[in-house]
Design a protein around this motif. Sequence first.
Motif, PDB file in Angstrom:
ATOM      1  N   PRO A   1     -26.194  96.301  -1.284  1.00 20.31           N
ATOM      2  CA  PRO A   1     -25.067  96.994  -1.382  1.00 20.31           C
ATOM      3  C   PRO A   1     -24.877  97.870  -0.776  1.00 20.31           C
ATOM      4  O   PRO A   1     -25.323  98.790  -0.160  1.00 20.31           O
ATOM      5  CB  PRO A   1     -25.458  97.488  -2.726  1.00 20.31           C
ATOM      6  N   GLY A   2     -23.298  98.142  -0.429  1.00 27.26           N
ATOM      7  CA  GLY A   2     -23.101  98.888   0.360  1.00 27.26           C
ATOM      8  C   GLY A   2     -21.649  99.433   0.639  1.00 27.26           C
ATOM      9  O   GLY A   2     -20.837  99.146  -0.165  1.00 27.26           O
ATOM     10  N   ARG A   3     -21.121  99.898   1.152  1.00 28.07           N
ATOM     11  CA  ARG A   3     -20.086 100.569   1.394  1.00 28.07           C
ATOM     12  C   ARG A   3     -18.826 100.894   2.139  1.00 28.07           C
ATOM     13  O   ARG A   3     -18.964 101.020   3.460  1.00 28.07           O
ATOM     14  CB  ARG A   3     -19.584 102.042   0.895  1.00 28.07           C
ATOM     15  N   MET A   4     -17.276 100.504   1.998  1.00 21.62           N
ATOM     16  CA  MET A   4     -15.925 100.355   3.493  1.00 21.62           C
ATOM     17  C   MET A   4     -15.246 100.495   3.429  1.00 21.62           C
ATOM     18  O   MET A   4     -14.903 101.096   1.982  1.00 21.62           O
ATOM     19  CB  MET A   4     -16.449  98.999   3.775  1.00 21.62           C
ATOM     20  N   LYS A   5     -14.831 102.253   4.312  1.00 25.49           N
ATOM     21  CA  LYS A   5     -13.726 102.716   4.550  1.00 25.49           C
ATOM     22  C   LYS A   5     -13.297 102.571   5.809  1.00 25.49           C
ATOM     23  O   LYS A   5     -13.660 102.805   6.909  1.00 25.49           O
ATOM     24  CB  LYS A   5     -14.379 104.186   4.417  1.00 25.49           C
ATOM     25  N   ILE A   6     -11.630 102.140   5.709  1.00 21.22           N
ATOM     26  CA  ILE A   6     -10.694 101.364   6.552  1.00 21.22           C
ATOM     27  C   ILE A   6      -9.360 102.556   6.196  1.00 21.22           C
ATOM     28  O   ILE A   6      -8.736 102.216   6.159  1.00 21.22           O
ATOM     29  CB  ILE A   6     -10.261 100.056   6.731  1.00 21.22           C
TER      30      ILE A   6
ATOM     31  N   LEU B   1     -12.597  96.113  10.647  1.00 16.53           N
ATOM     32  CA  LEU B   1     -12.482  97.351  11.369  1.00 16.53           C
ATOM     33  C   LEU B   1     -13.763  97.796  11.719  1.00 16.53           C
ATOM     34  O   LEU B   1     -13.654  99.245  12.147  1.00 16.53           O
ATOM     35  CB  LEU B   1     -11.304  97.115  11.821  1.00 16.53           C
ATOM     36  N   ALA B   2     -14.300  97.646  10.531  1.00 18.98           N
ATOM     37  CA  ALA B   2     -14.936  99.855  10.157  1.00 18.98           C
ATOM     38  C   ALA B   2     -16.357  99.543   9.925  1.00 18.98           C
ATOM     39  O   ALA B   2     -16.870  97.601   9.547  1.00 18.98           O
ATOM     40  CB  ALA B   2     -14.496 100.871   8.327  1.00 18.98           C
ATOM     41  N   SER B   3     -17.275 100.161   9.810  1.00 18.65           N
ATOM     42  CA  SER B   3     -18.787 100.026   9.833  1.00 18.65           C
ATOM     43  C   SER B   3     -18.876  99.872   8.269  1.00 18.65           C
ATOM     44  O   SER B   3     -17.910 100.059   7.100  1.00 18.65           O
ATOM     45  CB  SER B   3     -19.583 100.977  10.334  1.00 18.65           C
ATOM     46  N   PHE B   4     -19.712  98.569   8.181  1.00 14.37           N
ATOM     47  CA  PHE B   4     -20.274  98.484   6.697  1.00 14.37           C
ATOM     48  C   PHE B   4     -21.632  98.918   6.532  1.00 14.37           C
ATOM     49  O   PHE B   4     -22.713  98.645   7.277  1.00 14.37           O
ATOM     50  CB  PHE B   4     -20.495  96.744   6.487  1.00 14.37           C
ATOM     51  N   LYS B   5     -21.497  99.844   5.914  1.00 13.55           N
ATOM     52  CA  LYS B   5     -22.607 100.843   5.772  1.00 13.55           C
ATOM     53  C   LYS B   5     -23.707 100.296   4.126  1.00 13.55           C
ATOM     54  O   LYS B   5     -22.857 100.930   3.456  1.00 13.55           O
ATOM     55  CB  LYS B   5     -22.528 103.126   5.036  1.00 13.55           C
ATOM     56  N   TYR B   6     -25.138 100.248   4.394  1.00 11.98           N
ATOM     57  CA  TYR B   6     -25.291  99.400   2.932  1.00 11.98           C
ATOM     58  C   TYR B   6     -26.583 100.683   2.573  1.00 11.98           C
ATOM     59  O   TYR B   6     -27.114 100.917   3.230  1.00 11.98           O
ATOM     60  CB  TYR B   6     -25.757  98.653   3.336  1.00 11.98           C
TER      61      TYR B   6
END
Length: 211
Positions: free
Chosen positions: A173-178, A101-106
């Motif tokens: 590699p990336g980061r996700m925040k919900i 439900l959140a964007s995956f920023k890589y």
Amino acid sequence: MGEREQARPLAPVADHQSSGEGASRHQKKRGRKCCAFTAVIVVILVTAIVAVRFTVFRVKDPIIKMNGVTVSRLELTNGTIPKSGVNISLIADVSVKNPNLASFKYSNTTTTLYYHGQMVGEARNGPGHARPRRTMRMNVSVDIITDRIMSNPSLNVDFISGILSMNAYTRVPGRMKIVVVKRNIVVEMNCSMALNITTQQIQTQECKQKR
């Protein structure tokens, strides 16, 4: 006169004591009910938070897929041997599906190509993001260093068969925040492919995501 002024009898002490004990028991009963009600509310809230944490806020790994690989440049000598000093260019169509439900920023993505265990090419793509519950596609161009293939002892056998067997490793590699849940994610994929030298096409391709 003395008989008329006789003292009136006092109320029984037992009645006062029983009345006080009854009130005390009633208060204790109400206190137990309040504690039980509060405990039930706390249990319901904790259960709801845990349920939301592992359903709505659960972070799933993005899905990476190699849709296809094309050869954009392959110069041959005598129609069979790659020309020395001229690199082979491959373009890989890679997609990343984000089920969250959140964007995956890589950050920078890397694709490395190997020929019989020897690294013969590498490509890097810039940072980006995959929108929630969407699939992002990107073209990765890899230049193969022909001189490294020519010096490999397995080359003669592959030329006789007309097939160059290679492996590719892609790392995103990336980061996700919900909401309050944050997670660092690294999406990795290994692919094996066979390049037909005569047709200059990828004959077979098999990929598997690392989990």
